[in-house]
Design a protein around this motif. Structure first.
Motif, PDB file in Angstrom:
ATOM      1  N   UNK A  60      38.587  58.003  54.932  1.00 10.00           N
ATOM      2  CA  UNK A  60      38.266  58.679  56.188  1.00 10.00           C
ATOM      3  C   UNK A  60      36.820  59.136  56.317  1.00 10.00           C
ATOM      4  N   UNK A  61      35.982  58.819  55.311  1.00 13.11           N
ATOM      5  CA  UNK A  61      34.583  59.278  55.357  1.00 13.11           C
ATOM      6  C   UNK A  61      33.622  58.093  55.333  1.00 13.11           C
ATOM      7  N   UNK A  62      32.623  58.078  56.242  1.00 14.44           N
ATOM      8  CA  UNK A  62      31.613  57.017  56.168  1.00 14.44           C
ATOM      9  C   UNK A  62      30.772  57.172  54.889  1.00 14.44           C
ATOM     10  N   UNK A  63      30.617  56.075  54.139  1.00 21.71           N
ATOM     11  CA  UNK A  63      29.791  56.117  52.917  1.00 21.71           C
ATOM     12  C   UNK A  63      28.712  55.028  52.937  1.00 21.71           C
ATOM     13  N   UNK A  64      28.779  54.169  53.947  1.00 21.74           N
ATOM     14  CA  UNK A  64      27.761  53.131  54.090  1.00 21.74           C
ATOM     15  C   UNK A  64      27.455  52.951  55.566  1.00 21.74           C
ATOM     16  N   UNK A  95      27.300  44.519  49.973  1.00 27.91           N
ATOM     17  CA  UNK A  95      27.577  43.083  50.175  1.00 27.91           C
ATOM     18  C   UNK A  95      28.652  42.888  51.236  1.00 27.91           C
ATOM     19  N   UNK A  96      29.690  43.745  51.208  1.00 25.77           N
ATOM     20  CA  UNK A  96      30.766  43.613  52.211  1.00 25.77           C
ATOM     21  C   UNK A  96      30.237  43.932  53.609  1.00 25.77           C
ATOM     22  N   UNK A  98      27.204  43.550  54.634  1.00 24.20           N
ATOM     23  CA  UNK A  98      26.320  42.451  55.050  1.00 24.20           C
ATOM     24  C   UNK A  98      27.134  41.264  55.578  1.00 24.20           C
ATOM     25  N   UNK A  99      28.225  40.934  54.872  1.00 25.66           N
ATOM     26  CA  UNK A  99      29.066  39.815  55.294  1.00 25.66           C
ATOM     27  C   UNK A  99      29.631  40.100  56.693  1.00 25.66           C
ATOM     28  N   UNK A 100      30.103  41.322  56.876  1.00 22.73           N
ATOM     29  CA  UNK A 100      30.674  41.735  58.162  1.00 22.73           C
ATOM     30  C   UNK A 100      29.627  41.609  59.273  1.00 22.73           C
ATOM     31  N   UNK A 101      28.437  42.134  58.982  1.00 23.28           N
ATOM     32  CA  UNK A 101      27.354  42.123  59.969  1.00 23.28           C
ATOM     33  C   UNK A 101      26.955  40.686  60.350  1.00 23.28           C
ATOM     34  N   UNK A 102      26.868  39.820  59.353  1.00 23.42           N
ATOM     35  CA  UNK A 102      26.498  38.424  59.627  1.00 23.42           C
ATOM     36  C   UNK A 102      27.580  37.735  60.465  1.00 23.42           C
ATOM     37  N   UNK A 103      28.850  38.072  60.217  1.00 24.90           N
ATOM     38  CA  UNK A 103      29.925  37.500  61.033  1.00 24.90           C
ATOM     39  C   UNK A 103      29.844  37.988  62.474  1.00 24.90           C
ATOM     40  N   UNK A 123      15.169  47.044  44.224  1.00 24.32           N
ATOM     41  CA  UNK A 123      16.628  47.021  44.366  1.00 24.32           C
ATOM     42  C   UNK A 123      17.026  46.409  45.708  1.00 24.32           C
ATOM     43  N   UNK A 124      16.235  46.739  46.754  1.00 17.17           N
ATOM     44  CA  UNK A 124      16.549  46.219  48.092  1.00 17.17           C
ATOM     45  C   UNK A 124      16.197  44.729  48.167  1.00 17.17           C
ATOM     46  N   UNK A 125      15.027  44.352  47.610  1.00 21.40           N
ATOM     47  CA  UNK A 125      14.622  42.942  47.619  1.00 21.40           C
ATOM     48  C   UNK A 125      15.665  42.116  46.852  1.00 21.40           C
ATOM     49  N   UNK A 126      16.136  42.663  45.711  1.00 25.77           N
ATOM     50  CA  UNK A 126      17.191  41.995  44.931  1.00 25.77           C
ATOM     51  C   UNK A 126      18.461  41.837  45.744  1.00 25.77           C
ATOM     52  N   UNK A 127      18.817  42.929  46.433  1.00 26.96           N
ATOM     53  CA  UNK A 127      20.043  42.929  47.223  1.00 26.96           C
ATOM     54  C   UNK A 127      19.981  41.853  48.310  1.00 26.96           C
ATOM     55  N   UNK A 128      18.883  41.855  49.082  1.00 22.15           N
ATOM     56  CA  UNK A 128      18.781  40.877  50.179  1.00 22.15           C
ATOM     57  C   UNK A 128      18.676  39.456  49.630  1.00 22.15           C
TER      58      UNK A 128
END
Ligand code: COA
Length: 153
Positions: A60-64, A95-96, A98-103, A123-128
């Motif tokens: 019930x709480x936004x974390x991302x 990652x989840x 990002x997948x949602x957003x791309x869809x 960390x962000x460059x690695x992530x993307x």
């Protein structure tokens, strides 16, 4: 669960963005340029008028959170404020989202994703990069180097 953000999520969103930003970027941005907090409630409310936000909710709480807006003339989905609360990072939530957003972008008929981050934010460059984004431009700033990253959908 990932869902579109509502106005009543603004305080949670503000906390996620400001806490994740402070914890990560304070390590790489020189003190004199490090703005704190990075985002005020007023700015976030303005952004709510200009772009859409998704939230990742747990118990019930936004974390991302991920903000995005569309440049229809370019067929591009621009990502903003992509953040996972520090206590929940490294668990695959980003990652989840990002997948949602791309869809979502694909459903809107868009062809490309774009995001700007700081080269020093490894960390962000690695992530993307792990999500399939490639560097297309570097822009020197007084506090570091911005990198523009893109992904074809
Ligand atoms: C970038 C961010 C959104 C990633 O979210 P996350 O939920 O932690 O990411 P995931 O758990 O899905 O990680 C996916 C991949 O990203 C990379 N990654 C994530 N965190 C990392 C870290 N601290 N250091 C290095 N690589 C990292 C890894 O390649 C990871 O894959 P692996 O787990 O197989 O090694 C999150 O770390 C964050 O909010 N950081 C602070 C704010 C920020 O930098 N936002 C983006 C700037 S625009």
């Amino acid at each position: 669960m990932i869902r579109e953000a509502r106005k009543e999520d603004v305080n949670s969103i503000l906390q996620i963005i400001n806490e994740s930003n402070r914890k990560s970027f304070s390590q790489v941005i020189p003190k004199e340029y490090f703005r704190q907090p990075i985002l005020t409630l007023e700015d976030l409310l303005q952004d709510f008028e200009k772009m859409k936000f998704l939230v990742y909710e747990e118990n019930g709480l936004p974390i991302g959170v991920a903000g995005f807006y569309v440049k229809p003339e370019e067929g591009v989905c621009r990502i903003r404020w992509f953040s996972v609360h520090p206590e929940y990072q490294g668990r695959g939530i980003g990652s989840k989202m990002m997948e949602f957003l791309q869809n979502e972008a694909k459903k809107l008929g868009l062809r490309k994703m774009r995001v700007v981050t700081l080269r020093e934010a490894y960390w962000a460059v690695n992530f993307y990069s792990k999500c399939g984004y490639r560097e297309v431009e570097r822009i020197p700033r007084p506090w570091g180097t911005d990198v523009v990253l893109e992904k074809e959908l």
